[in-house]
Each structure stands twice: as structure tokens, then as C-alpha cells.
Design a protein around this motif. Sequence first.
Motif, PDB file in Angstrom:
ATOM      1  N   UNK A  99      -2.246   1.914  -4.775  1.00  0.00           N
ATOM      2  CA  UNK A  99      -1.874   1.495  -6.126  1.00  0.00           C
ATOM      3  C   UNK A  99      -2.039   2.606  -7.154  1.00  0.00           C
ATOM      4  N   UNK A 100      -2.965   3.532  -6.896  1.00  0.00           N
ATOM      5  CA  UNK A 100      -3.291   4.528  -7.909  1.00  0.00           C
ATOM      6  C   UNK A 100      -3.322   5.931  -7.320  1.00  0.00           C
ATOM      7  N   UNK A 101      -3.189   6.888  -8.215  1.00  0.00           N
ATOM      8  CA  UNK A 101      -3.330   8.305  -7.876  1.00  0.00           C
ATOM      9  C   UNK A 101      -3.922   8.994  -9.086  1.00  0.00           C
ATOM     10  N   UNK A 102      -5.112   9.604  -8.924  1.00  0.00           N
ATOM     11  CA  UNK A 102      -5.802  10.287 -10.020  1.00  0.00           C
ATOM     12  C   UNK A 102      -5.966   9.386 -11.239  1.00  0.00           C
ATOM     13  N   UNK A 103      -6.288   8.123 -10.964  1.00  0.00           N
ATOM     14  CA  UNK A 103      -6.555   7.180 -12.040  1.00  0.00           C
ATOM     15  C   UNK A 103      -5.330   6.605 -12.712  1.00  0.00           C
ATOM     16  N   UNK A 104      -4.114   6.974 -12.237  1.00  0.00           N
ATOM     17  CA  UNK A 104      -2.868   6.451 -12.812  1.00  0.00           C
ATOM     18  C   UNK A 104      -2.118   5.680 -11.731  1.00  0.00           C
ATOM     19  N   UNK A 105      -1.181   4.814 -12.134  1.00  0.00           N
ATOM     20  CA  UNK A 105      -0.401   4.099 -11.113  1.00  0.00           C
ATOM     21  C   UNK A 105       0.353   5.078 -10.220  1.00  0.00           C
TER      22      UNK A 105
END
Length: 354
Positions: A99-105
Motif C-alpha cells: 500500500x505504501x512506499x516511503x510513507x506515501x501511497x
Amino acid sequence: MTTWDPAAFRDQVQQVLDDFLAAREAELAPLGPDAGRLVAEARTAVRGGKRFRASFCHWGYRAIRPDVADPAALARACASLEVLHASALVHDDYMDASDTRRGRPATHRTFEAEHRAAGWRGAPEQYGAAAAILLGDLLLGWAGDMLRGSGFGTQETAAGLALFEQCRSEVIAGQFLDVSVQARGRADVDTAMTVLRYKSAKYSIERPLHIGAGLAGATADQIEQLTRFGLPLGEAFQLRDDLLGVFGDPEETGKPAGDDLVEGKRTVLVALALDAASPAAARRLDGALGTPLGPADVDELRGIIEDSGARAQVEDVIGALADRAVAALQPADVDDHARVVLTELAAAATQRTL
């Protein structure tokens, strides 16, 4: 001897990436606003991170040729590996249903949400999947374009591209090994190490070193010497990533707690835990991988891995691999300043918390 500033280097790489994507956006402008949305997501995909691949490419070059004839060309070549990395992450997040990558969607979630908010026809999930596949493909193509057009001479570019093409093939095939292992639902330690080596270790450190060195005119012997440093270090790097995927702090990693457990990753860490845990604990861990897990479940599975001794064993292997890499670098036929910085990078790559 100059002192290397990693933060300034990361800023330089980001500026090169921003300039490259601005030019691509201008080229795609006739396609209209949808193409602009794709480029905007490309900007997100290449933002942030430690820039290890670019760093190892830079110092692979300077290990062979300390004086950089064309700093701008080298910066573009180094940045191309961050575009390759972004491509792999966009595809990987979709394949892992992250769902996420580096705290972003993640990319597929971003486009899925846009589809849903607009009330368009069809399934939002399918739209998000299509967008992620296409963006990952676009980034993969752009990575090669960026290296090819970096500004080196014909001979140097050909040497760098040959190594880049090997890297590209290895990471794609390694990703398929990983997908197949997850589908089978089992992997012994040797299989998990093979996946680790080809999906991540080689393209994270060894091949970036090779590409930089190739652009600098390295001999076959010098390339082999860099392998003796870069391959064990890449394996240690990915083993650290595997530990962070289970035990990392979400505030630092930008991923949910125990994300690798939820995704069902059959890593070396998990393989060691399944081998060493009690039969009942191993069955619990094996059956829970890849299923929806609440915080209590994640804590329980972490406890099984910890109690099995697998976490401590992986820490020991990371240390041994990093020591082997640094020891191999000492007699290598490379520039002394580069040797110092590469040793510092080895510590940064294996002792990180995100």
C-alpha cells in the motif's frame, strides 16, 4: 584529497533527475494531461532514498579514474541507476500488493484512488495496476536512455551500457524468482539467498560499481576485484533490508510494521526461522505468512523469529559479509581515496535503520 559530502551528492542526483523529467514532460506534453499525470507520478517515484546505487556508481568510477573529466556526465550516469531502481520499486509494490512506499501511497494505489474519486468506468484496482505497469516500463526505458545519453564517449558508453544491460536482466529475472518462490509458499535458505542475490544484491551495489568502473575504463581484473567487494556487501545490504521488513520502525521505514510478514516474503530470515523454530511455532509462522495480520499477530510472529535465533543469525551473517567485503577492498587495484569512501559506504549500507 577532497572530502565527499553525501548530502550534497544526493541533492545533485535529485537535481539531475528533476531536469531529466522536466525534459521528458515537455516531450510528452502533446499527449495531454494524462501524460502529465504519469510524469508527476514518475517524479514521486524517484524522490527520496539513500541514493546508494548512484553513490556506488560514482565511486566505482572514481576507484578507477580519481579525476572526473566530465562531472555532469558522471552525475547523469549515476542518476540513471536511481531511475532503474524506481522502475523496480513501482513494479515490486504492485506485485507485492504493497500500500505504501516511503510513507506515501504506492503508485498503483495512487492511480486506483484517482479512478475511484473520479467515478470512472471499470475497476479502480485494474486501472491502478495498468498505470503501475506502464510507469514502471517507462522508467525502465528512461533509465537506459539516461545512461546512453549521459555524455560519455562512444567506447565508455558502450562499456557502461553492456554492464547496465546485464544488471537489468538480472533484476527482472530475480524478481520472477521471487514471485515464483512466494507462489510456491516455500523456500529453503539456499533458494532464498539466490533470490536475494539476483533480485537485489547485485543491482544494488555490485552492478552500480561495475557500471561506474566500466565508464572509467576498468580492466576485467579490476571489475572482478570490485565484485569481491560489491557482491558480499550487496548481500549484507539486502539482509539488512529483510530484517527491517520485519523488525523495522514504521516511522523510519515508511512501511507498516512487519510488512514482509503480511506480504508473505520467503526471505533468508524466514527460512532460517522455519528451520530452527519448534514444529508448532514453525507451523504458525508458515501458515500466517501472507495473510492479514493485526498488531498482536505481527508481535507473535516477530517473537517466533526472535526466539528461533534467526534474527541474531542474520545479524551475524551481515557482519561477516560486510567484513569480507571490506577485507577484499584493501588489496584491490583502486584509488586510495575511493577505497576510504567505499569503506564508509559499506558501513552506511549495512548499519542503516531505513
